[in-house]
Design a protein around this motif. Sequence first.
Motif, PDB file in Angstrom:
ATOM      1  N   UNK A 210      -5.888   5.919   7.743  1.00 53.83           N
ATOM      2  CA  UNK A 210      -5.139   4.928   7.444  1.00 53.83           C
ATOM      3  C   UNK A 210      -5.042   3.134   8.410  1.00 53.83           C
TER       4      UNK A 210
ATOM      5  N   UNK B 270       0.797  -1.258   0.140  1.00 52.59           N
ATOM      6  CA  UNK B 270       0.211   0.190   0.336  1.00 52.59           C
ATOM      7  C   UNK B 270       1.121   1.156  -0.054  1.00 52.59           C
ATOM      8  N   UNK B 271       0.887   1.676  -0.582  1.00 54.34           N
ATOM      9  CA  UNK B 271       0.977   3.397  -0.845  1.00 54.34           C
ATOM     10  C   UNK B 271       0.531   4.219  -1.111  1.00 54.34           C
ATOM     11  N   UNK B 272       0.746   5.587  -0.066  1.00 47.74           N
ATOM     12  CA  UNK B 272       0.003   6.691  -0.782  1.00 47.74           C
ATOM     13  C   UNK B 272       1.022   7.912  -1.185  1.00 47.74           C
ATOM     14  N   UNK B 273       0.849   8.610  -2.569  1.00 46.61           N
ATOM     15  CA  UNK B 273       1.410   9.501  -2.180  1.00 46.61           C
ATOM     16  C   UNK B 273       1.165  10.817  -2.412  1.00 46.61           C
ATOM     17  N   UNK B 274       1.171  11.960  -2.742  1.00 45.61           N
ATOM     18  CA  UNK B 274       0.639  13.173  -2.354  1.00 45.61           C
ATOM     19  C   UNK B 274       1.222  14.107  -1.156  1.00 45.61           C
TER      20      UNK B 274
ATOM     21  N   UNK C  29       2.385  -0.495   4.579  1.00 45.31           N
ATOM     22  CA  UNK C  29       2.212   0.645   4.131  1.00 45.31           C
ATOM     23  C   UNK C  29       3.331   2.043   4.228  1.00 45.31           C
TER      24      UNK C  29
ATOM     25  N   UNK D 217      -3.688  11.775   6.879  1.00 46.75           N
ATOM     26  CA  UNK D 217      -4.728  10.397   6.355  1.00 46.75           C
ATOM     27  C   UNK D 217      -4.230   9.545   7.377  1.00 46.75           C
TER      28      UNK D 217
END
Lengths: 359, 359
Positions: free
Chosen positions: A25, A11-15, A173, A21
């Motif tokens: 998460x 899982x990866x979130x970019x921004x 994550x 967040x």
Amino acid sequence: MSYKNFPMVPRVIFGRGSFNQLSEIISPKRLNVNAPFIFLVDDVFKGNAWLTSRIPLAYDDKVIYISAKEEPKTSQVDSLVEDIILTSRQGTSGIIGIGGGTLLDLAKAVAIMLTNEGEAKDYQGWDLVKNPAIYHVGIPTISGTGAEVSRTTVLTGPEMKLGINSDFTPFDQVILDPELTKGVPKNQWFYTGMDCYIHCIESLTGSYLNSFSQSYGDISLQLCKEIFLGDMSETEAQDKLMMASWHGGMSIAYSQVGVAHAMSYGLSYLLGIKHGIGNCIVFDHLEEFYPEGVALFKTMKKKHHIELPKGICANLDYSEFDVMINISLSLEPLWENALGKNWKKTITREKLKHLYQKM
Amino acid sequence: MSYKNFPMVPRVIFGRGSFNQLSEIISPKRLNVNAPFIFLVDDVFKGNAWLTSRIPLAYDDKVIYISAKEEPKTSQVDSLVEDIILTSRQGTSGIIGIGGGTLLDLAKAVAIMLTNEGEAKDYQGWDLVKNPAIYHVGIPTISGTGAEVSRTTVLTGPEMKLGINSDFTPFDQVILDPELTKGVPKNQWFYTGMDCYIHCIESLTGSYLNSFSQSYGDISLQLCKEIFLGDMSETEAQDKLMMASWHGGMSIAYSQVGVAHAMSYGLSYLLGIKHGIGNCIVFDHLEEFYPEGVALFKTMKKKHHIELPKGICANLDYSEFDVMINISLSLEPLWENALGKNWKKTITREKLKHLYQKM
């Protein structure tokens, strides 16, 4: 021939601002109200409310501030694990590392050691970990090490500096929020960015390379050139360096690092020199192995007015050189990747001593 | 602003001959001896012992050969699921898809529908899937679609052609063995490769783009240029196109496809035209939206002596154009990505009809 079945971060979130967040998460991952999340945070953020006020603490969750002035140690992992076990009697919901390579590597190692018996030093090497780690999250605040994506956590133990390389090491994550890197001092930005650049050069020129690793290395190297030699806004450079680090870490999947890493591990072990600057000090003297890569490195160094320390090995005695040389030579996969199966013909103890003496 | 927490394929193996490791990879995932693995295999491989003899069957495991001549349908998924449930009374250990985008999308959809009630058409859209899919493995035998890495499975339903986009869609394991692509016919190689190229152009020029998606799109586009315009050995081209597809799929993470995909979905729905060739037919007429991308596409087409079908919409009547236009206009995120929030000012029903008439 058998190929490695490579574990990727699932899982990866970019921004920019994605750090906000974190609460949504991790909340579903809480085991019970008595099983806290433990946040390992670089102590440069202590008192920095811009970041710390956004760490979502609930129930018995705990922040542990840790200095990244020194390289992470196996003994440090063991004592963190002991503390966490003593204060979390109904288990731990997860470990969240917030910082650079040191904090990320500590978070990975602690998550592993919470479910594996014995001491961290017992697991330095390849595929020695028996049980899956507990849930762990990596949030880089400086870019370049690739620790956010790698399947290793590099630790200095009583006998060696070596990673815990395992399928259970990667984070569950990762949160890539380039905004978190905005306060990094210039020198550190350069040294850590060069860790990525040097990864790429070592990976792309190595004998282990295949098309998978090459494609990641190529994009990472391209990004490094744009960032360190080109002209772009600060925010764009932050965004791109975070991606360069990510892809640079991935490029090691079917490859390895090389001469600079093998030698800088010796410097770190003996002199406690941090990984990023250690790599730079070594790489600056490796024209013989990486002619184009080192030439470009010198151009980058000049453009950003970076002065590397000199004479750090000037006052070392015979036995101290021996320690560094032993550490360095023990990293056989790195040498083999850099110079092929017959690397021992090129790399003698004398040769290494001669190189170290120049640093 | 909220960013997508993107699910990545957690395990990937890359290498020529890595298909031979399938047995050791899936064996630990077997639930019990009465819970078979189901292999969904493109029927072009029926009787091809070079591949089929290496499918590791044990206990009640079953191979189901499926034609990829038509785009995958929701009804096809439902009937596969029914068959599998009837013959696997103690559960299913996993679904292994071996083939191109059609087979990979079917494998993903079947794995989802084995744990989710109702019919596949109920889940077409974004984030409608409630329960995790069963263990599913993707093994591409042609490169370009990105289906091996994406979080969608595109299906033609009774009312629309639309993906099941969800966090449970991605494969648990992907095996990237470029050798499996060696028998692909030239035309199909080109059309499917161009699916990747068109992904990249649509993603990189789209308004949704950020540095994460851009870095993947850049490397994929670079690889496409090397493969389709450069000069390299066949094996190198196979290796690199497999990586181009992989990165091209990832570049959609924080982006979207655009005009070519929006319009080719209409062609597929009405005329059953396969996705790869459909994209090519459409893209060839999109100079207005992607001037550089289309120019380069025409150069590639010429270099590889590809003749696209012409006049496929020549004999359509008013109501048929309407069906295609309705399908196409319903894909709002694609249009918004391509042309921004005010896309409806540029794209009218008349405009689309005019474009379709040229094809």
